[in-house]
Design a protein around this motif. Structure first.
Motif, PDB file in Angstrom:
ATOM      1  N   GLN A 127      44.015   3.865  56.928  1.00  0.00           N
ATOM      2  CA  GLN A 127      45.189   4.314  57.694  1.00  0.00           C
ATOM      3  C   GLN A 127      46.099   3.110  57.908  1.00  0.00           C
ATOM      4  O   GLN A 127      45.739   2.146  58.577  1.00  0.00           O
ATOM      5  CB  GLN A 127      44.781   4.904  59.045  1.00  0.00           C
ATOM      6  CG  GLN A 127      45.977   5.292  59.926  1.00  0.00           C
ATOM      7  CD  GLN A 127      45.555   6.031  61.173  1.00  0.00           C
ATOM      8  OE1 GLN A 127      45.051   7.158  61.090  1.00  0.00           O
ATOM      9  NE2 GLN A 127      45.745   5.412  62.325  1.00  0.00           N
ATOM     10  N   GLU A 129      49.518   1.622  59.561  1.00  0.00           N
ATOM     11  CA  GLU A 129      50.318   1.954  60.743  1.00  0.00           C
ATOM     12  C   GLU A 129      51.557   1.081  60.829  1.00  0.00           C
ATOM     13  O   GLU A 129      51.506  -0.130  60.608  1.00  0.00           O
ATOM     14  CB  GLU A 129      49.478   1.778  62.015  1.00  0.00           C
ATOM     15  CG  GLU A 129      48.243   2.663  62.044  1.00  0.00           C
ATOM     16  CD  GLU A 129      47.367   2.404  63.257  1.00  0.00           C
ATOM     17  OE1 GLU A 129      47.716   1.498  64.058  1.00  0.00           O
ATOM     18  OE2 GLU A 129      46.342   3.084  63.404  1.00  0.00           O
ATOM     19  N   GLY A 157      47.115  12.808  54.904  1.00  0.00           N
ATOM     20  CA  GLY A 157      47.854  13.227  56.099  1.00  0.00           C
ATOM     21  C   GLY A 157      48.619  12.086  56.738  1.00  0.00           C
ATOM     22  O   GLY A 157      48.571  10.934  56.293  1.00  0.00           O
ATOM     23  N   SER A 158      49.340  12.402  57.800  1.00  0.00           N
ATOM     24  CA  SER A 158      50.127  11.411  58.540  1.00  0.00           C
ATOM     25  C   SER A 158      50.329  11.899  59.961  1.00  0.00           C
ATOM     26  O   SER A 158      50.123  13.076  60.270  1.00  0.00           O
ATOM     27  CB  SER A 158      51.476  11.174  57.861  1.00  0.00           C
ATOM     28  OG  SER A 158      52.294  12.340  57.953  1.00  0.00           O
ATOM     29  N   TRP A 159      50.727  11.020  60.829  1.00  0.00           N
ATOM     30  CA  TRP A 159      51.054  11.390  62.202  1.00  0.00           C
ATOM     31  C   TRP A 159      51.998  10.348  62.798  1.00  0.00           C
ATOM     32  O   TRP A 159      52.225   9.298  62.224  1.00  0.00           O
ATOM     33  CB  TRP A 159      49.799  11.544  63.064  1.00  0.00           C
ATOM     34  CG  TRP A 159      48.956  10.293  63.179  1.00  0.00           C
ATOM     35  CD1 TRP A 159      47.952   9.916  62.346  1.00  0.00           C
ATOM     36  CD2 TRP A 159      49.070   9.273  64.172  1.00  0.00           C
ATOM     37  NE1 TRP A 159      47.416   8.721  62.743  1.00  0.00           N
ATOM     38  CE2 TRP A 159      48.083   8.300  63.883  1.00  0.00           C
ATOM     39  CE3 TRP A 159      49.886   9.082  65.285  1.00  0.00           C
ATOM     40  CZ2 TRP A 159      47.916   7.156  64.654  1.00  0.00           C
ATOM     41  CZ3 TRP A 159      49.720   7.936  66.060  1.00  0.00           C
ATOM     42  CH2 TRP A 159      48.738   6.999  65.746  1.00  0.00           C
ATOM     43  N   ARG A 160      52.568  10.681  63.964  1.00  0.00           N
ATOM     44  CA  ARG A 160      53.434   9.756  64.702  1.00  0.00           C
ATOM     45  C   ARG A 160      53.218  10.019  66.187  1.00  0.00           C
ATOM     46  O   ARG A 160      52.842  11.131  66.599  1.00  0.00           O
ATOM     47  CB  ARG A 160      54.888   9.881  64.279  1.00  0.00           C
ATOM     48  CG  ARG A 160      55.836  10.851  64.791  1.00  0.00           C
ATOM     49  CD  ARG A 160      55.846  12.250  64.400  1.00  0.00           C
ATOM     50  NE  ARG A 160      54.808  12.991  65.087  1.00  0.00           N
ATOM     51  CZ  ARG A 160      53.971  13.803  64.473  1.00  0.00           C
ATOM     52  NH1 ARG A 160      54.034  13.968  63.177  1.00  0.00           N
ATOM     53  NH2 ARG A 160      53.037  14.451  65.142  1.00  0.00           N
ATOM     54  N   SER A 161      53.449   8.998  67.022  1.00  0.00           N
ATOM     55  CA  SER A 161      53.221   9.147  68.462  1.00  0.00           C
ATOM     56  C   SER A 161      54.349   9.917  69.151  1.00  0.00           C
ATOM     57  O   SER A 161      54.150  10.438  70.245  1.00  0.00           O
ATOM     58  CB  SER A 161      53.070   7.769  69.116  1.00  0.00           C
ATOM     59  OG  SER A 161      54.225   6.967  68.903  1.00  0.00           O
ATOM     60  N   GLU A 164      56.320  15.839  67.285  1.00  0.00           N
ATOM     61  CA  GLU A 164      56.420  16.299  65.895  1.00  0.00           C
ATOM     62  C   GLU A 164      57.695  17.084  65.654  1.00  0.00           C
ATOM     63  O   GLU A 164      58.317  16.979  64.591  1.00  0.00           O
ATOM     64  CB  GLU A 164      55.200  17.157  65.565  1.00  0.00           C
ATOM     65  CG  GLU A 164      55.184  17.686  64.143  1.00  0.00           C
ATOM     66  CD  GLU A 164      53.952  18.522  63.860  1.00  0.00           C
ATOM     67  OE1 GLU A 164      53.804  18.963  62.707  1.00  0.00           O
ATOM     68  OE2 GLU A 164      53.155  18.739  64.792  1.00  0.00           O
ATOM     69  N   TRP A 182      59.530   9.511  57.800  1.00  0.00           N
ATOM     70  CA  TRP A 182      59.793  10.258  59.035  1.00  0.00           C
ATOM     71  C   TRP A 182      61.264  10.067  59.391  1.00  0.00           C
ATOM     72  O   TRP A 182      61.737   8.940  59.561  1.00  0.00           O
ATOM     73  CB  TRP A 182      58.944   9.739  60.190  1.00  0.00           C
ATOM     74  CG  TRP A 182      57.464   9.871  60.007  1.00  0.00           C
ATOM     75  CD1 TRP A 182      56.670  10.899  60.403  1.00  0.00           C
ATOM     76  CD2 TRP A 182      56.587   8.917  59.377  1.00  0.00           C
ATOM     77  NE1 TRP A 182      55.367  10.655  60.074  1.00  0.00           N
ATOM     78  CE2 TRP A 182      55.278   9.444  59.444  1.00  0.00           C
ATOM     79  CE3 TRP A 182      56.779   7.671  58.781  1.00  0.00           C
ATOM     80  CZ2 TRP A 182      54.178   8.772  58.919  1.00  0.00           C
ATOM     81  CZ3 TRP A 182      55.691   7.002  58.257  1.00  0.00           C
ATOM     82  CH2 TRP A 182      54.394   7.548  58.335  1.00  0.00           C
TER      83      TRP A 182
END
Length: 236
Positions: A127, A129, A157-161, A164, A182
């Motif tokens: 991962q 960051e 996959g991916s995510w952000r704080s 969404e 993003w």
């Protein structure tokens, strides 16, 4: 005073009749007589409060003159009548990163950034960051994370704080990289603070060379646009 005495005084006052003729005669005699010479009086000195005020003004004048002399000495101008201004202090130099998106600093305007590999990454999965810190609210922001397609990299996959619903997110292969992007939606904003964007991916067993991985963050604040970027120097 008893009531009987008050009554007698009122009766006497009511019965009194002034002798007008005698009063006029006295006035005429007084006008005919030459007034006696008035003795010459010695001149009086200044009032005490005037003396105190004068002494205070003198002390203030001395102090003011001294202060002006000290101030003038501290502001001495060079020959020719031109004042020399102190040179501005230059900011510390920023080392650009050698990534593929063009050299960008790790700090610019209200933005600061950092790229790191999550410590939970292992020999099969990782991962990466991107941390973006802003000291001002942002009206626009696009974060791009590029993972070199070496060692069998595939996205997981991916995510952000940040919320969404505020971003359009994508992950696709472009020019030999797995690109996570993003983009802040129009009308949304990014608050002041520290925010994280992460891309997850599998890779072939063993250590993976992350020397070509990089990221960029382009934003707009009230003062104008700002861009930051960096790389990932960790091999996993």
């Amino acid at each position: 005073m008893d009531e009987d005495l008050r009554e007698r005084l009122r009766t006497a006052a009511a019965s009194h009749r002034p002798d007008r003729a005698r009063m006029l005669a006295r006035i005429e005699r007084g006008m005919a007589e030459e007034p006696p010479a008035r003795p010459v009086r010695a001149p009086r000195g200044p009032m005490p409060w005037l003396r105190v005020a004068g002494a205070t003004a003198a002390v203030c004048g001395v102090l003011t003159a001294g202060a002006f002399a000290v101030t003038s000495a501290g502001r001495e101008e060079p020959a020719g009548g031109q004042r020399v201004a102190a040179p501005p202090v230059s900011p510390a130099p920023v080392t650009p990163y050698p990534g593929g998106g063009g050299a960008l600093p790790a700090g610019n305007g209200p933005l600061w950034s950092d790229g790191s590999l999550n410590p939970n990454s292992n020999s099969y999965w990782a991962q990466s960051e991107v941390t973006v810190k802003t000291s001002r609210p942002l009206s626009a922001l696009t974060v791009e994370l590029r993972i070199a397609l070496n060692g069998g990299v595939t996205t997981t996959g991916s995510w952000r704080s940040l919320p969404e619903k505020d971003f359009v997110a994508s992950a696709r292969e472009e020019d030999g990289f797995l690109v996570y992007r993003w983009t802040l939606k129009p009308g949304r904003s990014v608050p002041t603070g520290t925010h994280t964007f992460a891309g997850q991916y599998d890779h072939a067993a063993g250590d993976r060379d992350a020397g070509r991985d990089d990221y960029t963050a382009r934003a707009r604040a009230a003062a104008g646009p700002a861009s930051v970027g960096g790389d990932f120097s960790v091999t996993r």
